[in-house]
Design a protein around this motif. Sequence first.
Motif, PDB file in Angstrom:
ATOM      1  N   ARG A  27       0.867  -1.182   0.000  1.00 37.18           N
ATOM      2  CA  ARG A  27       0.000   0.000   0.000  1.00 37.18           C
ATOM      3  C   ARG A  27       0.902   1.229   0.000  1.00 37.18           C
ATOM      4  NH1 ARG A  27      -2.718  -1.689   5.313  1.00 37.18           N
ATOM      5  NH2 ARG A  27      -4.527  -1.375   3.991  1.00 37.18           N
ATOM      6  N   PRO A  28       0.482   2.293  -0.693  1.00 36.39           N
ATOM      7  CA  PRO A  28       1.343   3.473  -0.795  1.00 36.39           C
ATOM      8  C   PRO A  28       1.392   4.332   0.468  1.00 36.39           C
ATOM      9  CG  PRO A  28      -0.662   3.809  -2.041  1.00 36.39           C
ATOM     10  CD  PRO A  28      -0.699   2.395  -1.539  1.00 36.39           C
ATOM     11  N   ALA A  29       0.424   4.154   1.362  1.00 36.93           N
ATOM     12  CA  ALA A  29       0.383   4.909   2.618  1.00 36.93           C
ATOM     13  C   ALA A  29      -0.471   4.123   3.614  1.00 36.93           C
ATOM     14  CB  ALA A  29      -0.213   6.297   2.392  1.00 36.93           C
ATOM     15  N   PRO A  30      -0.243   4.327   4.911  1.00 32.59           N
ATOM     16  CA  PRO A  30      -0.990   3.560   5.913  1.00 32.59           C
ATOM     17  C   PRO A  30      -2.505   3.759   5.878  1.00 32.59           C
ATOM     18  CG  PRO A  30       0.905   4.648   6.923  1.00 32.59           C
ATOM     19  CD  PRO A  30       0.800   5.159   5.514  1.00 32.59           C
ATOM     20  N   ASP A  31      -2.964   4.929   5.419  1.00 27.27           N
ATOM     21  CA  ASP A  31      -4.404   5.220   5.418  1.00 27.27           C
ATOM     22  C   ASP A  31      -5.090   4.870   4.101  1.00 27.27           C
ATOM     23  OD1 ASP A  31      -3.002   7.312   4.131  1.00 27.27           O
ATOM     24  OD2 ASP A  31      -4.682   8.689   4.460  1.00 27.27           O
ATOM     25  N   VAL A  32      -4.381   4.179   3.215  1.00 27.44           N
ATOM     26  CA  VAL A  32      -4.920   3.800   1.911  1.00 27.44           C
ATOM     27  C   VAL A  32      -5.004   2.272   1.858  1.00 27.44           C
ATOM     28  CG1 VAL A  32      -4.472   3.872  -0.577  1.00 27.44           C
ATOM     29  CG2 VAL A  32      -3.952   5.859   0.832  1.00 27.44           C
TER      30      VAL A  32
END
Length: 133
Positions: A27-32
């Motif tokens: 995932r590109p970021a923890p919230d995505v």
Amino acid sequence: MQPTVTVLVYSDDSGTREQVRLATGRRPAPDVPSVDFLECATPAAVVRELDKGGIDAVVLDGEAVPMGGMGLCRQLKDEVFGCPPVLILMGRPQDAWLATWSRADAAVTLPVEPVEFAGALASLLRQGRLQSA
């Protein structure tokens, strides 16, 4: 089961597609949400997959042959209803004006720099989630 998003990656170069996958990771970021990749090596395959639906973001190689991602982006924005957000991979920073002309939602330079790329992709995926909510 955790939600996933589908990112279509277009490049005639398998090495460029691999750079995109490696820069994104799971995932590109923890919230995505985690990313599933759909790879295409031809413009016709990109159009076919977008017509099927279910694509959350598109990454287009501006240096692809025979059709570069910038021309393809402009075509997609004109012809695909509800076209997902598009991230262009540019050969040079000076090509940013072409990315604007193509109506890309974001652009980064090649070779793929992981932090810059992941940040740009995460931003597009967040925008997509907000629009569909």
